[in-house]
Design a protein around this motif. Structure first.
Motif, PDB file in Angstrom:
ATOM      1  N   LEU A   1     -29.111  34.143  78.663  1.00 43.02           N
ATOM      2  CA  LEU A   1     -29.690  34.681  78.178  1.00 43.02           C
ATOM      3  C   LEU A   1     -28.727  35.276  77.409  1.00 43.02           C
ATOM      4  O   LEU A   1     -29.160  35.709  76.573  1.00 43.02           O
ATOM      5  CB  LEU A   1     -30.063  36.006  79.528  1.00 43.02           C
ATOM      6  N   ASN A   2     -27.874  35.417  78.577  1.00 49.37           N
ATOM      7  CA  ASN A   2     -26.303  35.645  77.476  1.00 49.37           C
ATOM      8  C   ASN A   2     -25.537  34.533  76.492  1.00 49.37           C
ATOM      9  O   ASN A   2     -25.711  35.709  75.287  1.00 49.37           O
ATOM     10  CB  ASN A   2     -24.914  36.238  78.314  1.00 49.37           C
ATOM     11  N   GLU A   3     -25.582  33.741  76.602  1.00 47.91           N
ATOM     12  CA  GLU A   3     -25.919  32.898  75.464  1.00 47.91           C
ATOM     13  C   GLU A   3     -26.025  33.274  74.323  1.00 47.91           C
ATOM     14  O   GLU A   3     -25.548  33.333  72.992  1.00 47.91           O
ATOM     15  CB  GLU A   3     -26.048  31.471  75.457  1.00 47.91           C
ATOM     16  N   LYS A   4     -27.940  33.620  74.314  1.00 48.37           N
ATOM     17  CA  LYS A   4     -28.334  33.518  73.207  1.00 48.37           C
ATOM     18  C   LYS A   4     -27.976  35.129  72.375  1.00 48.37           C
ATOM     19  O   LYS A   4     -28.050  35.286  71.487  1.00 48.37           O
ATOM     20  CB  LYS A   4     -30.539  33.897  73.639  1.00 48.37           C
ATOM     21  N   ARG A   5     -27.892  35.987  73.399  1.00 47.43           N
ATOM     22  CA  ARG A   5     -27.366  37.495  72.916  1.00 47.43           C
ATOM     23  C   ARG A   5     -26.048  37.808  72.642  1.00 47.43           C
ATOM     24  O   ARG A   5     -25.859  38.008  71.234  1.00 47.43           O
ATOM     25  CB  ARG A   5     -27.612  38.142  74.336  1.00 47.43           C
ATOM     26  N   ARG A   6     -25.195  36.520  73.130  1.00 50.80           N
ATOM     27  CA  ARG A   6     -23.848  35.864  71.842  1.00 50.80           C
ATOM     28  C   ARG A   6     -24.091  36.305  70.489  1.00 50.80           C
ATOM     29  O   ARG A   6     -23.412  35.564  69.979  1.00 50.80           O
ATOM     30  CB  ARG A   6     -23.693  35.239  72.875  1.00 50.80           C
ATOM     31  N   MET A   7     -25.328  35.032  70.351  1.00 50.76           N
ATOM     32  CA  MET A   7     -25.125  34.082  69.084  1.00 50.76           C
ATOM     33  C   MET A   7     -26.510  35.496  68.245  1.00 50.76           C
ATOM     34  O   MET A   7     -26.019  35.018  66.648  1.00 50.76           O
ATOM     35  CB  MET A   7     -26.429  32.837  69.234  1.00 50.76           C
ATOM     36  N   VAL A   8     -27.348  35.647  68.708  1.00 56.04           N
ATOM     37  CA  VAL A   8     -27.442  37.350  67.763  1.00 56.04           C
ATOM     38  C   VAL A   8     -26.614  38.485  67.463  1.00 56.04           C
ATOM     39  O   VAL A   8     -27.126  39.487  67.199  1.00 56.04           O
ATOM     40  CB  VAL A   8     -28.888  37.404  67.932  1.00 56.04           C
ATOM     41  N   GLY A   9     -24.964  38.537  68.450  1.00 55.41           N
ATOM     42  CA  GLY A   9     -24.590  39.645  68.430  1.00 55.41           C
ATOM     43  C   GLY A   9     -24.885  40.718  69.082  1.00 55.41           C
ATOM     44  O   GLY A   9     -24.386  41.938  69.094  1.00 55.41           O
ATOM     45  N   PHE A  10     -25.435  40.417  70.233  1.00 49.93           N
ATOM     46  CA  PHE A  10     -25.653  41.803  71.378  1.00 49.93           C
ATOM     47  C   PHE A  10     -24.284  41.152  72.326  1.00 49.93           C
ATOM     48  O   PHE A  10     -23.509  40.261  72.389  1.00 49.93           O
ATOM     49  CB  PHE A  10     -27.028  41.538  71.796  1.00 49.93           C
ATOM     50  N   ASP A  11     -23.874  41.906  73.406  1.00 48.76           N
ATOM     51  CA  ASP A  11     -23.474  42.022  74.714  1.00 48.76           C
ATOM     52  C   ASP A  11     -23.921  41.525  75.957  1.00 48.76           C
ATOM     53  O   ASP A  11     -25.046  41.216  75.816  1.00 48.76           O
ATOM     54  CB  ASP A  11     -22.783  43.146  74.966  1.00 48.76           C
ATOM     55  N   ASP A  12     -23.241  40.579  76.347  1.00 52.11           N
ATOM     56  CA  ASP A  12     -23.701  40.565  77.938  1.00 52.11           C
ATOM     57  C   ASP A  12     -24.487  41.577  78.467  1.00 52.11           C
ATOM     58  O   ASP A  12     -23.682  42.440  78.595  1.00 52.11           O
ATOM     59  CB  ASP A  12     -22.547  39.507  78.819  1.00 52.11           C
ATOM     60  N   VAL A  13     -25.418  40.773  79.386  1.00 48.10           N
ATOM     61  CA  VAL A  13     -26.159  41.367  80.461  1.00 48.10           C
ATOM     62  C   VAL A  13     -25.716  40.979  81.988  1.00 48.10           C
ATOM     63  O   VAL A  13     -25.289  39.492  81.781  1.00 48.10           O
ATOM     64  CB  VAL A  13     -27.558  41.871  80.633  1.00 48.10           C
ATOM     65  N   PRO A  14     -25.870  41.940  82.997  1.00 44.06           N
ATOM     66  CA  PRO A  14     -25.829  41.424  83.980  1.00 44.06           C
ATOM     67  C   PRO A  14     -26.373  40.218  85.139  1.00 44.06           C
ATOM     68  O   PRO A  14     -27.911  40.861  84.468  1.00 44.06           O
ATOM     69  CB  PRO A  14     -25.635  42.835  85.570  1.00 44.06           C
ATOM     70  N   GLY A  15     -26.516  39.455  85.212  1.00 45.26           N
ATOM     71  CA  GLY A  15     -27.516  38.540  85.700  1.00 45.26           C
ATOM     72  C   GLY A  15     -28.018  37.912  84.459  1.00 45.26           C
ATOM     73  O   GLY A  15     -29.212  36.724  84.133  1.00 45.26           O
ATOM     74  N   GLY A  16     -27.084  37.884  83.564  1.00 44.36           N
ATOM     75  CA  GLY A  16     -27.858  37.220  82.145  1.00 44.36           C
ATOM     76  C   GLY A  16     -27.078  35.806  81.946  1.00 44.36           C
ATOM     77  O   GLY A  16     -27.224  35.218  80.473  1.00 44.36           O
ATOM     78  N   ASP A  17     -26.594  34.613  83.055  1.00 43.87           N
ATOM     79  CA  ASP A  17     -25.887  33.965  82.791  1.00 43.87           C
ATOM     80  C   ASP A  17     -26.482  32.205  83.246  1.00 43.87           C
ATOM     81  O   ASP A  17     -25.836  31.484  84.133  1.00 43.87           O
ATOM     82  CB  ASP A  17     -24.024  33.202  83.585  1.00 43.87           C
ATOM     83  N   LYS A  18     -27.781  33.046  83.880  1.00 42.27           N
ATOM     84  CA  LYS A  18     -28.687  31.932  84.346  1.00 42.27           C
ATOM     85  C   LYS A  18     -29.676  31.094  83.054  1.00 42.27           C
ATOM     86  O   LYS A  18     -29.827  32.279  82.559  1.00 42.27           O
ATOM     87  CB  LYS A  18     -29.583  32.332  85.074  1.00 42.27           C
ATOM     88  N   LEU A  19     -29.691  30.269  83.636  1.00 41.10           N
ATOM     89  CA  LEU A  19     -31.183  30.051  82.303  1.00 41.10           C
ATOM     90  C   LEU A  19     -32.735  30.069  82.066  1.00 41.10           C
ATOM     91  O   LEU A  19     -33.108  30.499  83.907  1.00 41.10           O
ATOM     92  CB  LEU A  19     -31.474  28.191  82.172  1.00 41.10           C
ATOM     93  N   LEU A  20     -33.056  30.611  81.822  1.00 36.87           N
ATOM     94  CA  LEU A  20     -34.091  31.979  81.465  1.00 36.87           C
ATOM     95  C   LEU A  20     -35.926  30.661  81.479  1.00 36.87           C
ATOM     96  O   LEU A  20     -35.437  29.366  81.157  1.00 36.87           O
ATOM     97  CB  LEU A  20     -34.379  32.179  80.810  1.00 36.87           C
ATOM     98  N   PRO A  21     -36.793  31.309  82.438  1.00 39.54           N
ATOM     99  CA  PRO A  21     -37.398  30.247  82.474  1.00 39.54           C
ATOM    100  C   PRO A  21     -38.374  29.915  80.379  1.00 39.54           C
ATOM    101  O   PRO A  21     -38.260  30.538  79.610  1.00 39.54           O
ATOM    102  CB  PRO A  21     -38.876  31.126  83.306  1.00 39.54           C
ATOM    103  N   LYS A  22     -39.385  29.258  80.362  1.00 40.76           N
ATOM    104  CA  LYS A  22     -39.257  28.952  79.422  1.00 40.76           C
ATOM    105  C   LYS A  22     -40.388  29.934  78.358  1.00 40.76           C
ATOM    106  O   LYS A  22     -40.002  29.743  77.047  1.00 40.76           O
ATOM    107  CB  LYS A  22     -39.958  27.687  79.060  1.00 40.76           C
ATOM    108  N   ASN A  23     -40.925  30.690  79.192  1.00 43.38           N
ATOM    109  CA  ASN A  23     -41.618  31.472  78.836  1.00 43.38           C
ATOM    110  C   ASN A  23     -41.364  32.611  78.339  1.00 43.38           C
ATOM    111  O   ASN A  23     -41.789  34.195  78.315  1.00 43.38           O
ATOM    112  CB  ASN A  23     -43.117  31.491  79.353  1.00 43.38           C
ATOM    113  N   ILE A  24     -40.197  33.002  78.581  1.00 42.81           N
ATOM    114  CA  ILE A  24     -39.326  34.514  78.310  1.00 42.81           C
ATOM    115  C   ILE A  24     -38.459  34.242  77.276  1.00 42.81           C
ATOM    116  O   ILE A  24     -37.388  33.154  77.117  1.00 42.81           O
ATOM    117  CB  ILE A  24     -38.711  34.995  80.147  1.00 42.81           C
ATOM    118  N   SER A  25     -38.435  35.144  76.382  1.00 44.46           N
ATOM    119  CA  SER A  25     -37.704  35.074  75.693  1.00 44.46           C
ATOM    120  C   SER A  25     -36.252  36.232  75.331  1.00 44.46           C
ATOM    121  O   SER A  25     -36.894  36.921  76.331  1.00 44.46           O
ATOM    122  CB  SER A  25     -38.044  34.990  73.625  1.00 44.46           C
ATOM    123  N   ILE A  26     -35.954  36.754  74.381  1.00 42.77           N
ATOM    124  CA  ILE A  26     -34.904  37.613  74.293  1.00 42.77           C
ATOM    125  C   ILE A  26     -35.437  38.485  73.361  1.00 42.77           C
ATOM    126  O   ILE A  26     -36.275  38.563  72.582  1.00 42.77           O
ATOM    127  CB  ILE A  26     -33.320  37.313  73.721  1.00 42.77           C
TER     128      ILE A  26
END
Length: 357
Positions: free
Chosen positions: A332-357
């Motif tokens: 989640l944090n990698e995705k947020r960085r790519m679109v210009g957002f800051d990291d969030v707590p617990g965002g360093d884990k892979l997301l399930p396929k059905n969850i988007s940012i």
């Protein structure tokens, strides 16, 4: 000097005028945002603040658009732009003004490089400290204090374009009389010579007399002289000079009438203008304001322009969001960085396929 560059370039050359207006108008129309840095490293947008009011109305004479347009125009004409902040000595600035670069002089300092600035108007000099002046400048490889003007780089091409315009205007004024000479087998008297020149100017020269027949008396004979514009490849030379000016400013030719202006071409050209010219200027301007202006209010604040608010780049931004959302191997944090957002707590884990940012 700047006065000559501005007069012969901006005020007398349509290509350079169009380039500078395209850039300055584009950068002035981009919205700005203010953020606050939180202790946990996140950022939060600030919707109401004196900084936002100052950017929207920098001084009683200008709004945000005109103020930023003036700064960008001066920068791309002279290579330098100066912004003055006005306010109480121990408080935050109340007004911001863009000053003419030809009136400003940098006062060198052997230790700190710049000790201050001196502004001269009608023989009166006003001195400014480095804290009150923001100096934006383009890179100059041979000068420590002043930026390199793009007009200076394009000077030769601009001179050729201006000379071509004057030549064409002169040709139009003498439309009925091509370059040539009247020859006579016998010598004319002074009275006959003066009468012949007067008749040529009165009856043949000028736009209103174009295509009038040339009547010759006695033994007078017309002989054409010179080289035609076609033989000199005049038109192609002017096109090349115009493209050189556009190249120096990195403005797509389609936006200033030098290329095929289909809807798709102009759309792609405008996208290239924002990507290659407008955004780099805004990055420079953003960093300068954050280093010079924002610390006067708070160290936890910073300005940034709203890239999502640029209509010309909306398709690219949407495509980026779609690619990020479809990437299952990113956290989640990698995705947020790519679109210009800051990291969030617990965002360093892979997301399930059905969850988007």
């Amino acid at each position: 000097d700047y006065r000559s560059l501005a007069k012969e370039g901006f005020t007398q050359n349509s290509v350079l005028f169009s380039c500078v207006k395209e850039i300055s108008s584009a950068v002035a129309g981009v919205p700005w945002l203010l953020f606050r840095r939180l202790p946990n490293g996140e950022r939060r947008e600030v919707l109401k603040h004196p900084i936002l009011d100052l950017i929207e109305r920098p001084n009683p004479l200008q709004g945000k658009f005109e103020w930023i347009e003036s700064a960008a125009s001066f920068l791309y004409l002279s290579g330098n732009a100066y912004i003055e902040c006005v306010g109480p000595g121990d408080g935050s600035p109340r007004e911001l003004y863009v000053l003419r670069p030809d009136r400003m002089r940098v006062v060198p300092d052997p230790i700190h490089l710049v000790s201050g600035y001196e502004y001269t108007v009608s023989g009166r000099k006003v001195k400014f400290s480095t804290e009150n002046i923001l100096h934006l400048k383009l890179f100059h490889p041979l000068d420590d204090w002043y930026g390199l003007s793009p007009v200076e780089v394009a000077a030769l091409a601009i001179d050729k374009l201006n000379s071509g315009d004057k030549w064409n205007a002169s040709l139009l004024q003498n439309a009925a009389v091509p370059s040539g000479a009247l020859t006579c087998k016998q010598r004319l008297t002074d009275e006959q010579f003066d009468r012949l020149k007067t008749e040529m100017r009165r009856q043949i020269q000028g736009v209103n007399n174009a295509r009038e027949p040339l009547l010759l008396e006695q033994d007078l004979e017309w002989k054409e002289l010179g080289i035609s514009p076609k033989d000199m490849d005049w038109i192609e030379g002017l096109k090349m000079s115009a493209l050189q000016v556009a190249q120096i400013y990195n403005v797509p030719p389609e936006l200033i009438g030098l290329g095929p202006a289909t809807y798709q071409n102009r759309k792609e050209a405008r996208k290239a203008l924002y990507t290659e010219v407008v955004c780099p200027f805004l990055n420079r301007f953003r960093d300068a304001l954050n280093n010079w202006l924002i610390p006067r209010f708070s160290e936890n604040l910073f300005l940034d322009y709203n890239k999502d608010g640029i209509e010309a780049l909306s398709e690219d931004q949407e495509a980026l969001w779609n690619r990020v959302n479809q990437s299952d191997f990113l956290t989640l944090n990698e995705k947020r960085r790519m679109v210009g957002f800051d990291d969030v707590p617990g965002g360093d884990k892979l997301l399930p396929k059905n969850i988007s940012i």
